[in-house]
Scaffold this motif. Sequence first.
Motif, PDB file in Angstrom:
ATOM      1  N   ASN A   7      60.271  23.320   7.625  1.00  0.00           N
ATOM      2  CA  ASN A   7      60.797  24.673   6.777  1.00  0.00           C
ATOM      3  C   ASN A   7      60.955  25.701   7.796  1.00  0.00           C
ATOM      4  N   VAL A   8      62.152  25.603   8.418  1.00  0.00           N
ATOM      5  CA  VAL A   8      62.559  26.849   9.338  1.00  0.00           C
ATOM      6  C   VAL A   8      64.117  26.807   9.500  1.00  0.00           C
ATOM      7  N   ASP A   9      64.386  27.927   9.683  1.00  0.00           N
ATOM      8  CA  ASP A   9      65.931  28.439   9.766  1.00  0.00           C
ATOM      9  C   ASP A   9      66.037  28.483  11.346  1.00  0.00           C
ATOM     10  N   PRO A  10      66.752  27.497  11.983  1.00  0.00           N
ATOM     11  CA  PRO A  10      67.023  27.353  13.336  1.00  0.00           C
ATOM     12  C   PRO A  10      67.538  28.774  13.982  1.00  0.00           C
ATOM     13  N   SER A  11      68.490  29.667  13.123  1.00  0.00           N
ATOM     14  CA  SER A  11      68.925  30.639  13.684  1.00  0.00           C
ATOM     15  C   SER A  11      67.793  31.952  13.920  1.00  0.00           C
ATOM     16  N   GLU A  12      66.884  31.810  12.923  1.00  0.00           N
ATOM     17  CA  GLU A  12      65.765  32.709  13.127  1.00  0.00           C
ATOM     18  C   GLU A  12      64.960  32.448  14.327  1.00  0.00           C
ATOM     19  N   ILE A  13      64.894  31.103  14.558  1.00  0.00           N
ATOM     20  CA  ILE A  13      63.973  30.761  15.779  1.00  0.00           C
ATOM     21  C   ILE A  13      64.808  31.265  17.015  1.00  0.00           C
ATOM     22  N   CYS A 123      49.674  35.597   6.864  1.00  0.00           N
ATOM     23  CA  CYS A 123      51.141  35.259   7.194  1.00  0.00           C
ATOM     24  C   CYS A 123      51.763  36.555   6.924  1.00  0.00           C
ATOM     25  N   MET A 124      52.145  37.271   8.099  1.00  0.00           N
ATOM     26  CA  MET A 124      52.795  38.496   7.946  1.00  0.00           C
ATOM     27  C   MET A 124      54.137  38.632   8.538  1.00  0.00           C
ATOM     28  N   GLU A 125      54.934  39.256   7.808  1.00  0.00           N
ATOM     29  CA  GLU A 125      56.493  39.142   8.229  1.00  0.00           C
ATOM     30  C   GLU A 125      57.052  38.064   8.579  1.00  0.00           C
ATOM     31  N   MET A 126      56.616  36.983   7.865  1.00  0.00           N
ATOM     32  CA  MET A 126      57.180  35.881   8.055  1.00  0.00           C
ATOM     33  C   MET A 126      57.922  35.099   6.848  1.00  0.00           C
ATOM     34  N   LEU A 127      57.420  35.300   5.568  1.00  0.00           N
ATOM     35  CA  LEU A 127      58.160  34.654   4.316  1.00  0.00           C
ATOM     36  C   LEU A 127      59.693  34.965   4.274  1.00  0.00           C
ATOM     37  N   GLU A 128      60.071  36.173   4.667  1.00  0.00           N
ATOM     38  CA  GLU A 128      61.365  36.665   4.555  1.00  0.00           C
ATOM     39  C   GLU A 128      62.495  35.944   5.438  1.00  0.00           C
ATOM     40  N   HIS A 129      61.802  34.961   6.371  1.00  0.00           N
ATOM     41  CA  HIS A 129      62.500  34.510   7.495  1.00  0.00           C
ATOM     42  C   HIS A 129      62.517  32.919   7.360  1.00  0.00           C
ATOM     43  N   VAL A 130      61.959  32.237   6.264  1.00  0.00           N
ATOM     44  CA  VAL A 130      62.071  30.925   6.080  1.00  0.00           C
ATOM     45  C   VAL A 130      62.869  30.634   4.935  1.00  0.00           C
ATOM     46  N   PRO A 131      63.370  29.375   4.960  1.00  0.00           N
ATOM     47  CA  PRO A 131      64.234  28.810   3.657  1.00  0.00           C
ATOM     48  C   PRO A 131      63.390  28.621   2.530  1.00  0.00           C
ATOM     49  N   SER A 132      62.297  28.206   2.666  1.00  0.00           N
ATOM     50  CA  SER A 132      61.324  27.943   1.515  1.00  0.00           C
ATOM     51  C   SER A 132      60.214  28.833   1.580  1.00  0.00           C
ATOM     52  N   PRO A 133      59.949  30.134   1.093  1.00  0.00           N
ATOM     53  CA  PRO A 133      58.826  30.904   1.310  1.00  0.00           C
ATOM     54  C   PRO A 133      57.533  30.287   0.421  1.00  0.00           C
ATOM     55  N   ALA A 134      57.974  29.747  -0.905  1.00  0.00           N
ATOM     56  CA  ALA A 134      56.991  29.200  -1.612  1.00  0.00           C
ATOM     57  C   ALA A 134      56.253  28.016  -0.867  1.00  0.00           C
ATOM     58  N   SER A 135      56.969  27.197  -0.140  1.00  0.00           N
ATOM     59  CA  SER A 135      56.374  26.315   0.512  1.00  0.00           C
ATOM     60  C   SER A 135      55.138  26.782   1.459  1.00  0.00           C
ATOM     61  N   VAL A 136      55.527  27.862   2.219  1.00  0.00           N
ATOM     62  CA  VAL A 136      54.697  28.293   3.193  1.00  0.00           C
ATOM     63  C   VAL A 136      53.112  28.927   2.475  1.00  0.00           C
ATOM     64  N   VAL A 137      53.579  29.405   1.334  1.00  0.00           N
ATOM     65  CA  VAL A 137      52.394  30.098   0.566  1.00  0.00           C
ATOM     66  C   VAL A 137      51.549  28.786  -0.091  1.00  0.00           C
ATOM     67  N   ALA A 138      52.308  27.738  -0.483  1.00  0.00           N
ATOM     68  CA  ALA A 138      51.403  26.803  -0.933  1.00  0.00           C
ATOM     69  C   ALA A 138      50.585  26.210   0.426  1.00  0.00           C
ATOM     70  N   ALA A 139      51.267  25.980   1.587  1.00  0.00           N
ATOM     71  CA  ALA A 139      50.497  25.544   2.575  1.00  0.00           C
ATOM     72  C   ALA A 139      49.259  26.362   3.275  1.00  0.00           C
ATOM     73  N   LYS A 185      66.904  37.358   1.433  1.00  0.00           N
ATOM     74  CA  LYS A 185      65.812  36.768   1.593  1.00  0.00           C
ATOM     75  C   LYS A 185      64.584  37.566   1.339  1.00  0.00           C
ATOM     76  N   PHE A 186      64.549  38.855   0.874  1.00  0.00           N
ATOM     77  CA  PHE A 186      63.581  39.784   0.857  1.00  0.00           C
ATOM     78  C   PHE A 186      63.008  39.367  -0.644  1.00  0.00           C
ATOM     79  N   ILE A 187      61.651  39.514  -0.723  1.00  0.00           N
ATOM     80  CA  ILE A 187      61.017  39.016  -1.922  1.00  0.00           C
ATOM     81  C   ILE A 187      60.178  39.953  -2.754  1.00  0.00           C
ATOM     82  N   LYS A 188      60.419  40.006  -4.074  1.00  0.00           N
ATOM     83  CA  LYS A 188      59.903  41.038  -4.909  1.00  0.00           C
ATOM     84  C   LYS A 188      58.504  40.689  -5.103  1.00  0.00           C
ATOM     85  N   PRO A 189      57.518  41.433  -5.199  1.00  0.00           N
ATOM     86  CA  PRO A 189      56.196  41.164  -5.478  1.00  0.00           C
ATOM     87  C   PRO A 189      55.834  40.323  -6.560  1.00  0.00           C
TER      88      PRO A 189
END
Length: 236
Positions: A7-13, A123-139, A185-189
Amino acid sequence: MTEAHINVDPSEIAKFSALAHKWWDIESEFKPLHEINPLRIDFMQKHSDLAGKKILDVGCGGGILAEGLARQGAQVTGIDLAEKSLKVAKLHLFESKLEVDYRCIPVEQLATEEPESYDIVTCMEMLEHVPSPASVVAACARLVKPGGWVFFSTLNRNAKSYMLAVVGAEYILGMLPRGTHDYAKFIKPSELARMTRNAEIETVSLSGLSYNPLTKIYKLDDDAAVNYLIATRKAP
């Protein structure tokens, strides 16, 4: 986990790798992270004593938050997929004399290998940089122990956040490099709250993080229109 399923965006890396040598330059593009670091730690301390806790910092970058947590007496592991950033983080330990275990591993893979192993996950300032933030939250939810805390911070998605976080910070004030954020990619509360509910962790509190361009001071407040942090907890 195969590379195709990471779950990564190569351009972000690539973006953060290009800036890796500046992580610990407090006058660089990472200056805002240095300035908000005490506020992030204070927010966590209000919910859980950090001393002696086993903490995982997801998306640790160059180690700014990870070192801050280690200074509080925590046993810290930091993970990231930008190897250049991790190299900088490891090198900085020689200067800070702190102990942090840095690893290059996807959070989903670590969740499979070490479920319910950490007292606190950040997990700070990361969710808006990945393709699937829900996957990160679940992990993150799988990694924390029952009764443990998971802290997230990200950017709200609305007209104000676009004007301040993108137009203002990147194009007018020059606080961040242009292209740092993708507004889509911004995320509403409410969206993040849905992700945490699906991951079976309960949102306990939310705080805004505001910046005054005149005083150049950040503060925690009730205005979550742009930057915000949430504290979540797994049932005991």
